[in-house]
Design a protein around this motif. Sequence first.
Motif, PDB file in Angstrom:
ATOM      1  N   SER A  71       0.850  -1.181   0.000  1.00 22.74           N
ATOM      2  CA  SER A  71       0.000   0.000   0.000  1.00 22.74           C
ATOM      3  C   SER A  71       0.889   1.237   0.000  1.00 22.74           C
ATOM      4  O   SER A  71       1.970   1.242   0.581  1.00 22.74           O
ATOM      5  CB  SER A  71      -0.924  -0.005   1.216  1.00 22.74           C
ATOM      6  N   CYS A  72       0.417   2.270  -0.701  1.00 20.91           N
ATOM      7  CA  CYS A  72       1.239   3.472  -0.899  1.00 20.91           C
ATOM      8  C   CYS A  72       0.438   4.699  -0.476  1.00 20.91           C
ATOM      9  O   CYS A  72      -0.674   4.922  -0.968  1.00 20.91           O
ATOM     10  CB  CYS A  72       1.665   3.564  -2.365  1.00 20.91           C
ATOM     11  N   ASP A  73       1.025   5.478   0.416  1.00 26.22           N
ATOM     12  CA  ASP A  73       0.320   6.635   0.977  1.00 26.22           C
ATOM     13  C   ASP A  73       0.141   7.784  -0.009  1.00 26.22           C
ATOM     14  O   ASP A  73      -0.499   8.779   0.333  1.00 26.22           O
ATOM     15  CB  ASP A  73       1.074   7.156   2.212  1.00 26.22           C
ATOM     16  N   MET A  74       0.680   7.673  -1.206  1.00 27.59           N
ATOM     17  CA  MET A  74       0.479   8.754  -2.169  1.00 27.59           C
ATOM     18  C   MET A  74      -0.953   8.734  -2.727  1.00 27.59           C
ATOM     19  O   MET A  74      -1.447   9.743  -3.213  1.00 27.59           O
ATOM     20  CB  MET A  74       1.501   8.680  -3.311  1.00 27.59           C
ATOM     21  N   ASN A  75      -1.605   7.583  -2.702  1.00 24.48           N
ATOM     22  CA  ASN A  75      -3.036   7.496  -3.057  1.00 24.48           C
ATOM     23  C   ASN A  75      -3.391   8.121  -4.398  1.00 24.48           C
ATOM     24  O   ASN A  75      -4.370   8.874  -4.499  1.00 24.48           O
ATOM     25  CB  ASN A  75      -3.884   8.153  -1.952  1.00 24.48           C
ATOM     26  N   CYS A  76      -2.610   7.838  -5.420  1.00 23.45           N
ATOM     27  CA  CYS A  76      -3.002   8.295  -6.764  1.00 23.45           C
ATOM     28  C   CYS A  76      -4.339   7.622  -7.080  1.00 23.45           C
ATOM     29  O   CYS A  76      -4.532   6.432  -6.799  1.00 23.45           O
ATOM     30  CB  CYS A  76      -1.945   7.916  -7.784  1.00 23.45           C
ATOM     31  N   LYS A  77      -5.265   8.386  -7.648  1.00 22.11           N
ATOM     32  CA  LYS A  77      -6.648   7.908  -7.741  1.00 22.11           C
ATOM     33  C   LYS A  77      -6.835   6.689  -8.649  1.00 22.11           C
ATOM     34  O   LYS A  77      -7.836   6.007  -8.572  1.00 22.11           O
ATOM     35  CB  LYS A  77      -7.546   9.049  -8.236  1.00 22.11           C
ATOM     36  N   PHE A  78      -5.855   6.473  -9.545  1.00 22.45           N
ATOM     37  CA  PHE A  78      -5.999   5.370 -10.509  1.00 22.45           C
ATOM     38  C   PHE A  78      -5.239   4.123 -10.074  1.00 22.45           C
ATOM     39  O   PHE A  78      -5.245   3.114 -10.781  1.00 22.45           O
ATOM     40  CB  PHE A  78      -5.471   5.817 -11.885  1.00 22.45           C
ATOM     41  N   CYS A  79      -4.557   4.180  -8.936  1.00 15.55           N
ATOM     42  CA  CYS A  79      -3.618   3.104  -8.582  1.00 15.55           C
ATOM     43  C   CYS A  79      -4.204   2.200  -7.504  1.00 15.55           C
ATOM     44  O   CYS A  79      -4.617   2.674  -6.441  1.00 15.55           O
ATOM     45  CB  CYS A  79      -2.308   3.724  -8.114  1.00 15.55           C
ATOM     46  N   SER A  80      -4.174   0.908  -7.759  1.00 16.60           N
ATOM     47  CA  SER A  80      -4.757  -0.045  -6.804  1.00 16.60           C
ATOM     48  C   SER A  80      -3.967  -0.115  -5.499  1.00 16.60           C
ATOM     49  O   SER A  80      -4.449  -0.665  -4.519  1.00 16.60           O
ATOM     50  CB  SER A  80      -4.836  -1.439  -7.435  1.00 16.60           C
TER      51      SER A  80
HETATM   52  S1  SF4 Z   1       0.979   5.396  -8.694  1.00 18.57           S
HETATM   53 FE1  SF4 Z   1       0.546   4.069  -6.917  1.00 18.57          FE
HETATM   54  S2  SF4 Z   1       2.579   3.421  -6.191  1.00 18.57           S
HETATM   55 FE2  SF4 Z   1       2.902   5.192  -7.532  1.00 18.57          FE
HETATM   56  S3  SF4 Z   1       2.905   6.936  -6.109  1.00 18.57           S
HETATM   57 FE3  SF4 Z   1       0.796   6.733  -6.854  1.00 18.57          FE
HETATM   58  S4  SF4 Z   1      -0.228   5.445  -5.314  1.00 18.57           S
HETATM   59 FE4  SF4 Z   1       1.983   5.222  -5.005  1.00 18.57          FE
END
Ligand code: SF4
Length: 372
Positions: A71-80
């Motif tokens: 899990s990644c705290d950046m939370n890009c809206k398209f990323c699982s």
């Molecule tokens: S695309 Fe996914 S892994 Fe990359 S920064 Fe955004 S949430 Fe994180």
Amino acid sequence: MNEETKAFIDRVTDESLRGAVQPREAIIRMLAMDPSSEEVAYLKQCATKIAHAASGGCAGISGAIGVDLCSCDMNCKFCSFGTEWGIVTEDIVYTKEEIINMVREYVAAGVTTITLRSTEFYDLKVLTEWLGDIRQQVPGGYLINLNVGEMTPAMAEAAYQAGATSAYHVIRLREGTDTPFSVDLRKQTIKAIAESPLRWGTCIEPIGIEHTNEELADRILENMAMGPHSMGVMARVNVPGTPFGGMEPISQERMLHILAAVRLSIGTHVHSCSIHPAIPEALYAGGCGFTVERGANPRDAALNKNVWRGFTVDEAKKLIEDAGFACVPIDPDPRFRTDGRNWWKAGNPEDYIMPDPIASATGCCGKQKPGG
Ligand code: SF4
């Protein structure tokens, strides 16, 4: 076919063959055509001609390995992987041995590039150190592409010295709105890659039905201004559970149209242009290569122990050869021999400091710091 439009496409094709990049209005004019029209069918034919000329008749297969399902705290809206979506419930990180085995299998199957992809905060220093083991244990003329987090110039140099050949980095469509990243931070990493010995690969992505022709044209030109070695187009997969889950996906017909327009817009100085996820017809619309995926994937909720969506290296190779391309690296790296012997020796990765994407977040969906 409209004669005036045909004359316009012929002029663009001629200029593209001579290496020219198209101006914004010409790019928008191509993108604004009807994807099902005779004109776009002709656009695709012309883009195919450019693809063969620019690549020297070569098309590659990138074997991607998603090294960490975290899990990644950046939370890009398209990323699982976004922490807020709660899709990733257990972190899975491949070991060095597992990665080397997958590289070995990919190379034996005939991929021309290995792409090592990680989430934003994966330690690139570790991956860089493993590159030396990959090169020593799996000899060959294949390229290694890194699709990882932000990079400094020292990190890019260290990755090159350790055996990488390129790095992929993108200013996303609606960066800062659908992601918490600032465009400036992306540009900083792109500059670090482009000014290092690594080749910089980029893409117009992730494309959804809401993106306008103007937005696409602006990203194409923004990329061209920074000197990409390769460019592609990628459709957004609207993963259930992410904010885009349930939204209508962009059609394959429109993606092939965008691919053709991009291929014609960027000129033959950019040797490689491809599409992802793979569409076989892309090889007849300006594409010259495919990506096959394994492991963690931001376009999927699960780890793919085998290839994603069943698209294999063998299938990609057959499609490429049937379309009249040779399935070999488009721009081989002279450091790596193709005769199976390995003369390469690892450099010493320098110590480096990771740029902090959270600190530079512009504020939409991540855990951004106010005023960062
Ligand atoms: S695309 Fe996914 S892994 Fe990359 S920064 Fe955004 S949430 Fe994180």
